[in-house]
Write an enzyme that holds these catalytic residues in place. Structure first.
Site, PDB file in Angstrom:
ATOM      1  N   ASP A   1      85.506  15.051 104.305  1.00  0.00           N
ATOM      2  CA  ASP A   1      86.695  15.245 103.396  1.00  0.00           C
ATOM      3  C   ASP A   1      87.711  15.374 104.150  1.00  0.00           C
ATOM      4  O   ASP A   1      87.701  15.289 105.526  1.00  0.00           O
ATOM      5  CB  ASP A   1      86.467  16.594 102.753  1.00  0.00           C
ATOM      6  CG  ASP A   1      88.027  16.987 101.905  1.00  0.00           C
ATOM      7  OD1 ASP A   1      88.393  16.046 101.246  1.00  0.00           O
ATOM      8  OD2 ASP A   1      88.339  18.068 102.521  1.00  0.00           O
TER       9      ASP A   1
ATOM     10  N   ASP B   1      85.438  21.404 102.599  1.00  0.00           N
ATOM     11  CA  ASP B   1      86.065  22.649 102.533  1.00  0.00           C
ATOM     12  C   ASP B   1      86.084  23.275 101.146  1.00  0.00           C
ATOM     13  O   ASP B   1      86.487  24.214 101.019  1.00  0.00           O
ATOM     14  CB  ASP B   1      87.353  22.814 103.162  1.00  0.00           C
ATOM     15  CG  ASP B   1      88.509  22.195 102.454  1.00  0.00           C
ATOM     16  OD1 ASP B   1      88.331  20.780 102.263  1.00  0.00           O
ATOM     17  OD2 ASP B   1      89.619  22.548 102.216  1.00  0.00           O
TER      18      ASP B   1
END
Length: 212
Positions: A9, A161
């Site tokens: 990400d 996250d």
């Protein structure tokens, strides 16, 4: 031996963008009809999923795509000032040196990600960057990347996250490493049962080795 692929990400995982994104969101609050985020509320939001945050904010779901587009545009001007998460540069370089293939899947714009990587001299580390507008998850984008690049499920790990990163990875049947240095809290991430849950970028090296 088949080369392992580590997909990251971007926001909150590689780039330290959380504060910038909160600032932008607050500046757009009146325009999109939601209440600005206070420091206390941010602590609360870190424990919520994407769906719960949208419900909490009261924003119309029909406005979300327009808000996301506006946030990306506003973030573009801040890219030259943004820095990588402390320690992530060293971890990425080590993974690259060890022969892992690195990529990025993000809901941010490809332009923003490419510029950030270039400014911070990280662009040479990544084999691909895939961007797509996602509200609740990235499963479709992950599956598209797996198919287009002919990647076997057992060779791929995703690093993110947020709780939606865990959900998307599980739906795509790939391993997922959740990191606590970004948006969602340790508690929120743990509830989604990622394959690994880590607190420092340097832990990535040992976790990925377990993947071998």
């Amino acid at each position: 031996m088949t080369q392992k692929v580590i997909i990251f990400d971007f926001d909150g995982t590689i780039a330290d963008t959380v504060d910038a994104l909160v600032c932008i969101a607050n500046n757009l609050a009146v325009q999109f009809g939601y209440i600005p985020i206070t420091a206390n509320e941010l602590a609360l939001l870190r424990n919520l999923t994407a769906r719960e945050i949208i419900s909490y904010s009261g924003i119309s779901i029909f406005k979300i795509p327009f808000l996301v587009k506006k946030v990306k545009a506003e973030l573009k001007d801040k890219i030259p000032c943004l820095k990588p998460i402390t320690g992530i540069r060293e971890a990425l370089i080590e993974l690259n040196n060890q022969g892992y293939r690195l990529g990025i899947i993000t809901s941010n714009s490809q332009e923003n990600v490419t510029e950030f990587l270039k400014v911070n001299n990280l662009d040479y580390l990544f084999d691909f960057i895939e961007s797509g507008v996602t509200i609740f998850g990235k499963t479709t984008i992950i599956n598209n990347v797996l198919r287009q690049k002919n990647l076997k499920l057992q060779t791929v790990m995703y690093v993110g996250d947020e709780t939606r990163d865990i959900e998307a990875s599980k739906k795509a049947n790939i391993k997922v490493i959740a990191v606590t240095w970004g948006f969602n809290s340790h508690e929120a991430l743990a509830k989604k049962h990622p394959d690994f849950l880590i607190h420092q970028p340097r832990e990535l090296i040992d976790v990925v080795k377990e993947f071998d």
